[in-house]
Design a protein around this motif. Structure first.
Motif, PDB file in Angstrom:
ATOM      1  N   VAL A  28     -14.409   5.603   3.268  1.00 18.30           N
ATOM      2  CA  VAL A  28     -15.062   4.618   4.127  1.00 18.30           C
ATOM      3  C   VAL A  28     -16.552   4.551   3.814  1.00 18.30           C
ATOM      4  O   VAL A  28     -17.126   3.464   3.676  1.00 18.30           O
ATOM      5  N   ALA A  33     -16.894   0.246   4.148  1.00 15.05           N
ATOM      6  CA  ALA A  33     -15.867  -0.545   4.820  1.00 15.05           C
ATOM      7  C   ALA A  33     -15.265   0.302   5.937  1.00 15.05           C
ATOM      8  O   ALA A  33     -15.411   1.527   5.943  1.00 15.05           O
ATOM      9  N   THR A  34     -14.589  -0.350   6.852  1.00 16.49           N
ATOM     10  CA  THR A  34     -13.912   0.383   7.921  1.00 16.49           C
ATOM     11  C   THR A  34     -12.584   0.917   7.386  1.00 16.49           C
ATOM     12  O   THR A  34     -12.085   0.463   6.348  1.00 16.49           O
ATOM     13  N   GLU A  35     -12.015   1.863   8.125  1.00 26.41           N
ATOM     14  CA  GLU A  35     -10.719   2.407   7.729  1.00 26.41           C
ATOM     15  C   GLU A  35      -9.666   1.293   7.729  1.00 26.41           C
ATOM     16  O   GLU A  35      -8.803   1.254   6.846  1.00 26.41           O
ATOM     17  N   GLU A  36      -9.766   0.383   8.671  1.00 26.32           N
ATOM     18  CA  GLU A  36      -8.825  -0.742   8.724  1.00 26.32           C
ATOM     19  C   GLU A  36      -8.958  -1.618   7.469  1.00 26.32           C
ATOM     20  O   GLU A  36      -7.956  -2.049   6.893  1.00 26.32           O
ATOM     21  N   GLU A  37     -10.195  -1.871   7.036  1.00 24.13           N
ATOM     22  CA  GLU A  37     -10.409  -2.676   5.825  1.00 24.13           C
ATOM     23  C   GLU A  37      -9.868  -1.963   4.586  1.00 24.13           C
ATOM     24  O   GLU A  37      -9.304  -2.600   3.696  1.00 24.13           O
ATOM     25  N   ILE A  38     -10.034  -0.638   4.552  1.00 20.48           N
ATOM     26  CA  ILE A  38      -9.507   0.147   3.428  1.00 20.48           C
ATOM     27  C   ILE A  38      -7.989   0.031   3.383  1.00 20.48           C
ATOM     28  O   ILE A  38      -7.401  -0.256   2.340  1.00 20.48           O
ATOM     29  N   ARG A  39      -7.352   0.207   4.523  1.00 20.01           N
ATOM     30  CA  ARG A  39      -5.887   0.113   4.575  1.00 20.01           C
ATOM     31  C   ARG A  39      -5.420  -1.296   4.212  1.00 20.01           C
ATOM     32  O   ARG A  39      -4.378  -1.461   3.582  1.00 20.01           O
ATOM     33  N   GLU A  40      -6.190  -2.296   4.561  1.00 20.67           N
ATOM     34  CA  GLU A  40      -5.863  -3.679   4.192  1.00 20.67           C
ATOM     35  C   GLU A  40      -5.933  -3.855   2.670  1.00 20.67           C
ATOM     36  O   GLU A  40      -5.113  -4.552   2.082  1.00 20.67           O
ATOM     37  N   MET A  41      -6.909  -3.211   2.027  1.00 19.64           N
ATOM     38  CA  MET A  41      -7.036  -3.299   0.567  1.00 19.64           C
ATOM     39  C   MET A  41      -5.778  -2.761  -0.117  1.00 19.64           C
ATOM     40  O   MET A  41      -5.376  -3.266  -1.165  1.00 19.64           O
ATOM     41  N   CYS A  44      -3.271  -5.456  -0.672  1.00 15.91           N
ATOM     42  CA  CYS A  44      -3.671  -6.634  -1.458  1.00 15.91           C
ATOM     43  C   CYS A  44      -3.138  -6.559  -2.885  1.00 15.91           C
ATOM     44  O   CYS A  44      -3.232  -5.520  -3.536  1.00 15.91           O
ATOM     45  N   ILE A  51     -15.351  -4.963  -5.817  1.00 13.74           N
ATOM     46  CA  ILE A  51     -14.617  -3.952  -5.047  1.00 13.74           C
ATOM     47  C   ILE A  51     -13.801  -3.077  -5.986  1.00 13.74           C
ATOM     48  O   ILE A  51     -13.758  -1.853  -5.839  1.00 13.74           O
TER      49      ILE A  51
END
Length: 151
Positions: A28, A33-41, A44, A51
Motif C-alpha cells: 500500500v 494506493a489503498t488496500e481496496e485499490e490493490i485488490r482491485e488491481m 484487472c 502502475i
C-alpha cells in the motif's frame, strides 16, 4: 506452460505478491494506493504502464516481459521484419535492443512445437527468428525434458 496468449496481468501480479510474501502495508505504501485499490488491481486484465512499472520495481519482476514474449510468439511476421538487419533508412529513434532474451516458458513452447511435430526446426527458426545455434543448444540442453514435463 503459462498462457501467454491471454495475459491477465492482475493475476500474474497477485501470484508474485503471494510468492514474495510481502506485507500489504508495504505494498500500500509503495504503490500509494489503498488496500481496496490493490485488490482491485489483482482483478484487472490490464494496467497502465506507470502502475505496471511500480509493480515491477516492488516485486523485482519484469512484468513487461510477459508482453514481449506474447509479441514474439503471436505477432504475425511482416515483410519489414523478415531481416534482422534494419535498413538505415528505417532506423528508429526508439531504443534498439541487442538480442532476444528467452524465458523458460518461451523455450518450452518452442520445444513443444518441435516435439509434437506442429513445426519443424526450420519453421521455428524462420517464424520466430531464433538463431540456429540457439535452437540447437536448447534441443541439446532440454532433450527429453519437455516430453517428460520436467521443464
Amino acid at each position: 506452460m503459462e498462457d501467454l496468449k491471454n495475459i491477465h496481468i492482475g493475476d500474474f501480479i497477485r501470484r508474485r505478491v503471494i510468492e514474495s510474501n510481502l506485507d500489504m502495508d508495504r505494498i500500500v505504501g509503495f504503490m500509494r494506493a489503498t488496500e481496496e485499490e490493490i485488490r482491485e488491481m489483482f482483478t484487472c486484465s490490464s494496467l497502465s504502464s506507470d502502475i505496471l512499472l511500480r509493480w515491477s520495481k516492488l516485486l523485482r519482476y519484469d512484468f513487461f516481459r510477459l508482453y514481449s514474449q506474447h509479441i514474439m510468439l503471436y505477432a504475425p511476421a511482416s515483410r519489414d521484419m523478415t531481416s534482422e538487419k534494419t535498413p538505415k533508412d528505417t532506423l528508429t529513434s526508439l531504443p534498439v535492443f541487442r538480442k532476444n532474451i528467452y524465458t523458460p516458458e518461451i523455450i518450452q513452447f518452442i520445444l513443444e512445437l518441435i516435439g509434437t511435430g506442429k513445426k519443424t526446426k526450420q519453421d521455428v527458426m524462420a517464424d520466430y527468428k531464433i538463431p540456429k545455434t540457439t535452437l540447437y543448444k536448447w534441443l541439446t540442453k532440454y532433450n527429453g525434458q519437455v516430453r517428460a514435463g520436467k521443464q
